[in-house]
Scaffold this active site. Structure first.
Site, PDB file in Angstrom:
ATOM      1  CD  GLU B  56      -1.380  -2.333   2.073  1.00  0.00           C
ATOM      2  OE1 GLU B  56      -0.153  -2.614   2.005  1.00  0.00           O
ATOM      3  OE2 GLU B  56      -2.177  -3.005   2.757  1.00  0.00           O
ATOM      4  CB  CYS B  84      -0.209  -3.635   8.663  1.00  0.00           C
ATOM      5  SG  CYS B  84       1.061  -2.456   8.137  1.00  0.00           S
TER       6      CYS B  84
END
Lengths: 159, 159
Positions: B56, B84
């Site tokens: 990401e 996360c």
């Protein structure tokens, strides 16, 4: 007379202040290895067009790149301001031993930064969050495919 | 017949699987702009010696660098696995509108990754944390110095 820790923290603060005059945000950080080598970082979010270029992230990247590792076990992170959730998580993934900071998230908020707001995001009920984060159900358990490939890889490097 | 959203998510999963064979972790992601342009990322933590090189984060960096901005307002983040804390915070700082993910933190845990453990770190009482994060009191309110410089800067770029 200041301690070694205070000197490292003073260096992080000096980096932060200098960085303001160098076109970055008011944040500086150092990774210090167990044998005392220091790797510096400063906030370059707007300067680099990289919203992840926080001081702590830059120091971690600098240390890892210089040392040729993705694991900073045994190292300490010194930072001019309490790490935001991005930087705290980066420190966890980098496996640093501990973090020492000077200013805190409330000082950052007074200066116009969203560190405290984003900590609150982590604590808020999902329905009340400002940004939607949702799981999509996919056909044929496609979502497990990358983990199957990972499990089957004989020479994978765990981290 | 799949929706556009399912197609973007399928692409994130395909990137994740391919990345395993390219020496990276089993994670892939895309930033998609309101007008449908996609910027990809894959996990390069061990490959690049960068513990922050999550899929990401790589997609966000790629999009920001390509678009010449540090602000992805209006964009959607598609990712093969629940972000996360590092990636969730990166998405917040990048101001993306929403995140869609396929596998979740528990699937990642089964594959050997600490996403769920690090979410628990954020929720744990400070005294019970695995990594010490502490504020040091400095003489002469030195910690406020970078923010003073920031406040006094006439042409600062807020973010």
């Amino acid at each position: 007379m200041s301690t070694v820790e205070e000197q490292f923290l003073a260096r992080a603060i000096a980096l932060a202040t200098q960085n303001v005059y160098d076109g970055g945000g008011p944040f500086g950080a150092l990774i210090v290895t167990p044998d005392g080598r220091a790797f510096e970082g400063a906030n370059r979010v707007t300067a680099n067009n990289d919203p992840t270029a926080h001081a702590e992230v830059m120091a971690i990247r600098n240390a890892c790149s210089s040392l040729g590792t993705f694991d900073l076990t045994g190292c300490t992170l010194y930072t001019s301001c309490e790490p935001c959730p991005l930087c705290l998580a980066a420190a966890l993934w980098a496996r640093v031993d501990s973090i020492s900071f000077a200013a805190d998230r409330h000082d950052a908020a007074k200066a116009g930064f969203d560190d405290a707001v984003f900590y609150e995001f982590f604590e808020a009920p999902v329905a009340e969050r400002s940004m939607q984060v949702r799981q999509m159900e996919l056909p044929d358990s496609a979502s497990a495919e990358p983990f199957r490939a990972w499990a089957d890889l004989p020479d994978r490097i765990d981290y």
